[in-house]
Design a protein around this motif. Structure first.
Motif, PDB file in Angstrom:
ATOM      1  N   LEU A  56     -19.258  32.296 -11.586  1.00 37.97           N
ATOM      2  CA  LEU A  56     -20.545  31.604 -11.617  1.00 37.97           C
ATOM      3  C   LEU A  56     -20.977  31.255 -10.196  1.00 37.97           C
ATOM      4  O   LEU A  56     -20.152  31.219  -9.271  1.00 37.97           O
ATOM      5  N   ALA A  57     -22.258  30.963 -10.043  1.00 37.60           N
ATOM      6  CA  ALA A  57     -22.789  30.598  -8.724  1.00 37.60           C
ATOM      7  C   ALA A  57     -22.052  29.387  -8.158  1.00 37.60           C
ATOM      8  O   ALA A  57     -21.879  29.274  -6.950  1.00 37.60           O
ATOM      9  N   GLY A  58     -21.576  28.491  -9.026  1.00 35.77           N
ATOM     10  CA  GLY A  58     -20.847  27.309  -8.583  1.00 35.77           C
ATOM     11  C   GLY A  58     -19.395  27.574  -8.209  1.00 35.77           C
ATOM     12  O   GLY A  58     -18.708  26.680  -7.734  1.00 35.77           O
ATOM     13  N   GLY A  59     -18.904  28.783  -8.467  1.00 32.26           N
ATOM     14  CA  GLY A  59     -17.544  29.133  -8.084  1.00 32.26           C
ATOM     15  C   GLY A  59     -16.541  29.227  -9.215  1.00 32.26           C
ATOM     16  O   GLY A  59     -15.439  29.732  -9.027  1.00 32.26           O
ATOM     17  N   ASP A  60     -16.887  28.720 -10.411  1.00 30.43           N
ATOM     18  CA  ASP A  60     -15.956  28.803 -11.540  1.00 30.43           C
ATOM     19  C   ASP A  60     -15.828  30.252 -11.997  1.00 30.43           C
ATOM     20  O   ASP A  60     -16.816  30.981 -12.071  1.00 30.43           O
ATOM     21  N   VAL A  61     -14.593  30.648 -12.312  1.00 29.17           N
ATOM     22  CA  VAL A  61     -14.308  32.023 -12.718  1.00 29.17           C
ATOM     23  C   VAL A  61     -13.997  32.047 -14.210  1.00 29.17           C
ATOM     24  O   VAL A  61     -13.265  31.196 -14.714  1.00 29.17           O
ATOM     25  N   GLY A  62     -14.569  33.027 -14.897  1.00 32.52           N
ATOM     26  CA  GLY A  62     -14.323  33.199 -16.325  1.00 32.52           C
ATOM     27  C   GLY A  62     -13.768  34.582 -16.612  1.00 32.52           C
ATOM     28  O   GLY A  62     -14.160  35.555 -15.966  1.00 32.52           O
TER      29      GLY A  62
END
Length: 153
Positions: free
Chosen positions: A79-85
């Motif tokens: 995500l743009a915020g840095g969280d990885v899924g």
């Protein structure tokens, strides 16, 4: 890694990843659409289709053996915020894998409570209701067998 070695966050993530992988694609898409979220993301690994070897154990405890292959789709995104899924789903459904990876990433950030409340819990309840209905239909066909004792020793 044994279950007792997992911390609470890892167990929670295992739970929602399992739910996302097992959820029917239509139900997941409907719940996702109802959230109204469209987070920006970059692909770390675009959805790709492959196969995994499914292993089994006789009686659940015997020696492991190769049961056969199963088609899966996997992907990873940031995500743009840095969280990885991440996501690995059964079948060839790229969109389900994308949505599952987005949910995984959102569950690690500020939207976790809303995603849990508006997507995961209703999805879990829907799957549970369907399973109970399926079990009730199966129970209706159950036949009881018994042996009558004839009085002879």
């Amino acid at each position: 890694m044994a279950a007792q070695e997992l911390n609470e966050a890892q167990l929670a993530r295992r739970d929602w990843m399992s739910l996302l992988a097992k959820a029917p694609a239509a139900a997941l898409a409907r719940r996702w659409g109802g959230l109204g979220l469209a987070p920006e993301f970059d692909w770390l690994r675009a959805p790709e289709i492959g196969a995994v070897m499914v292993r089994g154990r006789a009686g659940g405890t015997g020696a492991a053996f190769n049961l056969g292959e199963m088609t899966v789709t996997r992907c990873a995104l940031r995500l743009a915020g840095g969280d990885v899924g991440h996501a690995v789903v059964q079948g060839r459904d790229r969109d389900k894998a994308r949505v599952a990876a987005l949910v995984d990433a959102l569950m690690q950030g500020a939207h976790a409570a809303a995603v849990r409340r508006d997507l995961l819990e209703p999805l879990r309840a829907e799957i549970r209701t369907q399973a109970e209905a399926r079990a009730a239909r199966a129970a209706a066909t159950k036949v009881e067998f018994f042996t009558m004792v004839r009085g002879e020793d």
